[in-house]
Design an enzyme around this catalytic site. Sequence first.
Site, short mmCIF file in Angstrom:
data_model
loop_
_atom_site.label_atom_id
_atom_site.label_comp_id
_atom_site.label_asym_id
_atom_site.label_seq_id
_atom_site.Cartn_x
_atom_site.Cartn_y
_atom_site.Cartn_z
N ASP A 274 4.16 5.88 -0.61
CA ASP A 274 3.86 6.37 -1.95
C ASP A 274 4.00 7.89 -2.06
OD1 ASP A 274 3.08 3.75 -2.20
OD2 ASP A 274 1.11 4.18 -3.05
N HIS A 418 1.94 7.17 2.95
CA HIS A 418 2.45 8.21 2.06
C HIS A 418 3.49 9.04 2.79
CE1 HIS A 418 -1.54 7.08 0.54
NE2 HIS A 418 -1.07 7.35 -0.66
NI NI Z 1 -0.33 7.64 -4.81
#
Ligand code: NI
Length: 470
Positions: A274, A418
């Site tokens: 992400d 991430h």
């Molecule tokens: Ni996020």
Amino acid sequence: MHKSRFFGGIALAASCLAGCGVATASPDQDAPVPADPTKISFVDPATVQGLTTRSLSEGESGGRYIHASYPTFADAPEFNRELEKEARRQVSEFQGETRGTSAPAKPEINMDWQLPVVSDAVIAVRLRTGVFYGANWGDSTKTLWFDRKERRLRGLVQDDRGVRRAVLARFTERGIKTFPNDIGFDSLTFNPDGDLVVEFDECEVADCSQGRVAVAVPREQARPLLTATGRQAQDAAAQPVRQSPPPSAEPTETTAATGATDCSVAKCVALTFDDGPGPYTPELLDQLDRAGAKATFFTVGLNVAADPQVVRRMVREGHVVANHSWSHRDLSKLSSSRVADSLTRTQDTLAAATGRRPTLMRPPYGAIGKDVQTVSQRMGLALVNWSVDTQDWKYRDPTEVAQKAVGGARPGAIILMHDIHRSTVDAVPAILKALQGKGYALVTVPELYGSSEMRAGRLYTAGPLDRATR
Ligand code: NI
């Protein structure tokens, strides 16, 4: 430097800085509507060499929501330090103000950015910050100007009192009740005509009911009030607007994204990344490529706009690219029209970059409100959260991240990471090796469900086979 209507939505928002009603009040359909002089145009960040995006963030499981993005420039390390310092200052001020508070809706800070001017002489970065303390958003802007020759931040104005007089005269014309002692000039830029645009934060100079306030000081009147840097900035802003070249999205050939692996037979896990793309994303793609693994990227529209090439590469290499909103605000706190705006702008940017419209979205922080689900359904987007949170934003240690990812893996798991963190990308080779060693196929989210199983508006948190025992 190419300027474009790329950030049309944002430019429109900027134009509504209290000038809206004035510019468009005429009921006469035939009368030309005068252009709003406070409207700023922005440089398309994809056309700026050496630009990368950085984000300070705290993830899904934090007590507060923090996401502050700013750009960096390969040839301006001094500016990068100033931008990081400003982002950290605002985040730490927010942390101080929200320490120990408990609100039903989590307090949040969100910072995104735009580029009013990028020239050989100057670069301007306009930082836009929204802060939510439990009831409403308060928005503010700050524009930093970097003088490339002097290699430091410079102010645009040498005659503060002159600018103050010009601003007050315009306030009086518009009947804005002001608090003159509070006037500060921390967001100055120029419109394409070279007029000096002075922006104020909500409640800064006028009653909060006025919303945001901006005025334009005409070019010739502003000229003598400017510093040398200011005059260079004015000249650069007034260069003719050129259209960005149309995106050259190649037709995509991959079929791997939709069902090359049959996960009703194979042991599958979906790795999801992400908040990117970011500076470490190309390296992550190299690692995935070497291992023959596929992943799903929930990208932030603002970052895609800055680096469409790397997103194009994701699609070309068989990964799935999906929507993670425009600037990572908690969508469940926004009106449905703002949710739609954030998702649509990201869809459009991704479609322009890759030639495909995403069919998956992940709400920032995994926060889902009714509007988020309704709007996603209308836009043809299935919602995807996760079954394993590596908390890699907190544990910036590759070994720890790898343990969390591998330890949580089950057939059908969706693993949250991430790609904006160095430590996460460093953890990936070990994760790939361990999972493949255990016989897992690393697939995209749609592959996990099979080609026809994901429906718009529905929430998915793990594959059908994510059971502790198998
Ligand atoms: Ni996020």
